[in-house]
Scaffold this motif. Structure first.
Motif, PDB file in Angstrom:
ATOM      1  N   ARG A 257      32.462  37.855  43.561  1.00 38.25           N
ATOM      2  CA  ARG A 257      32.618  38.033  45.011  1.00 38.25           C
ATOM      3  C   ARG A 257      31.796  39.206  45.526  1.00 38.25           C
TER       4      ARG A 257
ATOM      5  N   THR B 252      41.040  38.436  36.493  1.00 42.30           N
ATOM      6  CA  THR B 252      40.362  38.518  37.787  1.00 42.30           C
ATOM      7  C   THR B 252      39.040  39.279  37.749  1.00 42.30           C
TER       8      THR B 252
ATOM      9  N   VAL C  60      36.215  38.994  40.709  1.00 42.03           N
ATOM     10  CA  VAL C  60      35.873  40.100  41.611  1.00 42.03           C
ATOM     11  C   VAL C  60      34.382  40.413  41.546  1.00 42.03           C
TER      12      VAL C  60
ATOM     13  N   THR D 276      33.045  46.685  42.992  1.00 39.08           N
ATOM     14  CA  THR D 276      34.133  46.191  42.148  1.00 39.08           C
ATOM     15  C   THR D 276      35.071  47.307  41.729  1.00 39.08           C
TER      16      THR D 276
ATOM     17  N   ASP E 283      41.268  41.741  45.962  1.00 32.42           N
ATOM     18  CA  ASP E 283      40.004  42.403  46.265  1.00 32.42           C
ATOM     19  C   ASP E 283      39.686  42.357  47.753  1.00 32.42           C
TER      20      ASP E 283
END
Length: 220
Positions: free
Chosen positions: A58, A51, A55, A83, A181
C-alpha cells in the motif's frame, strides 16, 4: 539494518502469526550485511505478522503518483519510511539497486512485490483467488467491508467456539488487519488480499489446513 518492528500499533495476531513474527525476527538477527537484501526486507515485513507485506504494498502504491508502477530511489525510501520500518538509507538503497541492476533510476512495484511476497503453492494461490472472486461481486478487482461482512465467517475459529470472543469482536479484529495502516477508502484490492494471505500462508506449514481454513472462512 536495524531490525526493530514497524512503529505502529500491533495487529491482532493468531498464534501461527505470532510464531511467524518471532521466527522471522530471529532469522533477521542472524543475517549478515552481505546477505540478500530482498530476503531481509521480506523477513522485516513478516516480523510484524501477516499484514507486513500488505502495508508495504500500500505504501509503494501511495507513492506511485502517476500510476506507472515505477518509483525512483527517493520515493522508494519514502515508501519504506511510510511503513514505519526501521531501515537505514544504505540498506534501502541496496534493495533498490537489486531491482535496478542496470542503473536506470527506477524500480517496478509489481516486480518488487512478487519477490518480497512469500511464495505460495499453486493450490494456495487458487483457493485465495477463489475466495476473492466470491467477494468481488462487481468483478472489478475491489471488495468492500460490506462484501467481507456478507461472506467472511469466523464460526469455525477456536476462539469463537470456545467463547473467548463473540462473532462481532472477531470480525472487527479481522478488519483491523486491513484498516490499521489508516486506509481511508474501506476498499481491499485483489493485490492487497493476496499480499495479506501470503503472509498468513507463510505462518501455516500444511497445505490442507490452509485450504480448509480458507474454505471455512469464505464458505466455499
Amino acid at each position: 539494518m536495524s531490525y526493530a518492528k514497524m512503529h505502529r500499533p500491533p495487529s491482532p495476531m493468531s498464534r501461527n502469526e505470532s510464531e511467524l513474527a518471532d521466527r522471522s525476527g530471529r532469522q533477521l538477527q542472524t543475517m549478515g550485511s552481505e546477505d540478500n537484501p530482498v530476503k531481509k526486507l521480506q523477513l522485516l515485513c513478516l516480523s510484524t505478522g501477516a499484514t507486513g507485506i500488505l502495508v508495504l504494498g500500500r505504501m509503494l502504491r501511495k507513492r506511485d503518483e502517476d500510476g506507472n508502477k515505477n518509483l525512483n530511489l527517493d520515493k522508494f525510501i519514502e515508501s519504506i519510511r511510510d511503513t514505519g520500518m526501521d531501515i537505514s538509507v544504505s540498506d534501502a538503497t541496496k534493495v533498490f539497486e537489486y531491482f535496478d541492476p542496470n542503473g536506470e533510476g527506477t524500480i517496478n512495484i509489481d516486480e518488487l512485490l512478487d519477490h518480497v511476497r512469500p511464495v505460495m503453492s499453486d493450490s494456495r494461490i487458487k483457493v485465495v483467488e477463489n475466495c476473492f472472486k466470491k467477494l468481488d461481486k462487481n468483478n472489478d478487482g475491489h471488495v468492500t467491508v460490506k462484501n467481507l461482512r456478507s461472506v467472511f465467517s469466523i464460526k469455525n475459529s477456536s476462539r469463537y467456539i470456545s467463547g473467548e470472543d463473540d462473532e462481532e469482536a472477531m470480525f472487527q479484529k479481522f478488519l483491523a488487519h486491513f484498516d490499521e495502516d489508516q486506509t481511508e477508502d474501506g476498499i481491499v484490492t485483489r493485490e492487497e488480499f493476496l499480499n495479506y494471505y501470503a503472509g498468513v500462508s507463510a505462518s501455516i506449514d500444511n497445505d490442507c489446513y490452509f485450504d480448509l481454513m480458507m474454505r471455512n472462512a469464505y464458505k466455499l
